[in-house]
Design an enzyme around this catalytic site. Sequence first.
Site, PDB file in Angstrom:
ATOM      1  N   HIS A 290     -17.821 -10.345 -17.592  1.00 25.92           N
ATOM      2  CA  HIS A 290     -19.263 -10.141 -17.426  1.00 25.92           C
ATOM      3  C   HIS A 290     -19.524  -8.674 -17.125  1.00 25.92           C
ATOM      4  O   HIS A 290     -18.689  -7.985 -16.524  1.00 25.92           O
ATOM      5  CB  HIS A 290     -19.814 -11.030 -16.301  1.00 25.92           C
ATOM      6  CG  HIS A 290     -21.307 -11.005 -16.239  1.00 25.92           C
ATOM      7  ND1 HIS A 290     -21.996 -10.010 -15.577  1.00 25.92           N
ATOM      8  CD2 HIS A 290     -22.236 -11.819 -16.783  1.00 25.92           C
ATOM      9  CE1 HIS A 290     -23.286 -10.234 -15.714  1.00 25.92           C
ATOM     10  NE2 HIS A 290     -23.467 -11.325 -16.440  1.00 25.92           N
TER      11      HIS A 290
ATOM     12  N   GLU B 149     -24.671  -8.691 -24.157  1.00 18.59           N
ATOM     13  CA  GLU B 149     -25.676  -8.404 -23.126  1.00 18.59           C
ATOM     14  C   GLU B 149     -25.809  -6.901 -22.964  1.00 18.59           C
ATOM     15  O   GLU B 149     -24.905  -6.267 -22.404  1.00 18.59           O
ATOM     16  CB  GLU B 149     -25.236  -8.969 -21.776  1.00 18.59           C
ATOM     17  CG  GLU B 149     -25.225 -10.461 -21.683  1.00 18.59           C
ATOM     18  CD  GLU B 149     -25.274 -10.906 -20.228  1.00 18.59           C
ATOM     19  OE1 GLU B 149     -26.095 -11.758 -19.918  1.00 18.59           O
ATOM     20  OE2 GLU B 149     -24.505 -10.372 -19.410  1.00 18.59           O
TER      21      GLU B 149
HETATM   22  O1  LIG Z   1     -25.265 -13.553 -16.720  1.00 15.46           O
HETATM   23  C1  LIG Z   1     -26.441 -13.339 -16.966  1.00 15.46           C
HETATM   24  C2  LIG Z   1     -26.905 -12.083 -17.463  1.00 15.46           C
HETATM   25  O2  LIG Z   1     -26.325 -10.976 -16.859  1.00 15.46           O
HETATM   26  C3  LIG Z   1     -28.396 -11.967 -17.614  1.00 15.46           C
HETATM   27  O3  LIG Z   1     -29.024 -11.813 -16.377  1.00 15.46           O
HETATM   28  P1  LIG Z   1     -30.641 -11.891 -16.345  1.00 15.46           P
HETATM   29  O4  LIG Z   1     -31.007 -13.189 -16.980  1.00 15.46           O
HETATM   30  O5  LIG Z   1     -30.969 -11.824 -14.891  1.00 15.46           O
HETATM   31  O6  LIG Z   1     -31.132 -10.733 -17.119  1.00 15.46           O
END
Ligand SMILES: O=C[C@H](O)COP(=O)(O)O
Length: 214
Positions: A85, A133
């Site tokens: 992550h 992401e």
């Molecule tokens: O693991 C989830 C992601 O990092 C997205 O986070 P978020 O939905 O707070 O932008």
Amino acid sequence: MFVLVNLKTYPCDPVAVAEAVRDVNESTDARVAVAPQAAHLERVAETGAETWAQHVDPIDYGSNTGHTLAETVAEAGAVGTLINHSEQRLKLADVDGAVEAAERADLETVVCANNPAQIGAAAALGPDAVAVEPPELIGTGTPVSQADPDIVEDAVEAAQAVDADVSVLCGAGISTGDDVVAAGDLGSEGVLLASGVAKADDPTAALEDLVAPL
Ligand SMILES: O=C[C@H](O)COP(=O)(O)O
């Protein structure tokens, strides 16, 4: 669509969110799962919600103080794990080792990456799925599907070029059903999200909104 809710270390009640995940999962064709902190895995899994770990280390049983062993995560009730992550980055060799460790423990794997080039590298390691992401959008509430649709389409293309069996998720700023639909329209088979549910006043309502159009 797969909706994977990462609770990070947000100060929410993991069991209450897990119960909402379980109930919403039963009311939709989408697959909804939750990734609590490691110390909460067992209590969350006991709710019946599909439970994922946020991380496993590239280790086996032995002298690894402070590490997270894939087998222990599985024994606590997790059926899958995030790896690499954006907030828990690993070296490429360690991503590879973590995928191997997760497979050894029969955990499903989602390897996260910042951009399409990294998605291609991640897909080459043979996980079940990858998740793109853009770090700058994480936690902003601005959905990647709207702010940077090309990165999602390019990630899908990059993963398919390496291994068509690897699913592609996207994440960052996803918080509504429209965001999830937009992600699907870009070729994503799921979404990885956190703040939209973990920081919501009513996590059940947030989850219901996320899956409503699916
Ligand atoms: O693991 C989830 C992601 O990092 C997205 O986070 P978020 O939905 O707070 O932008």
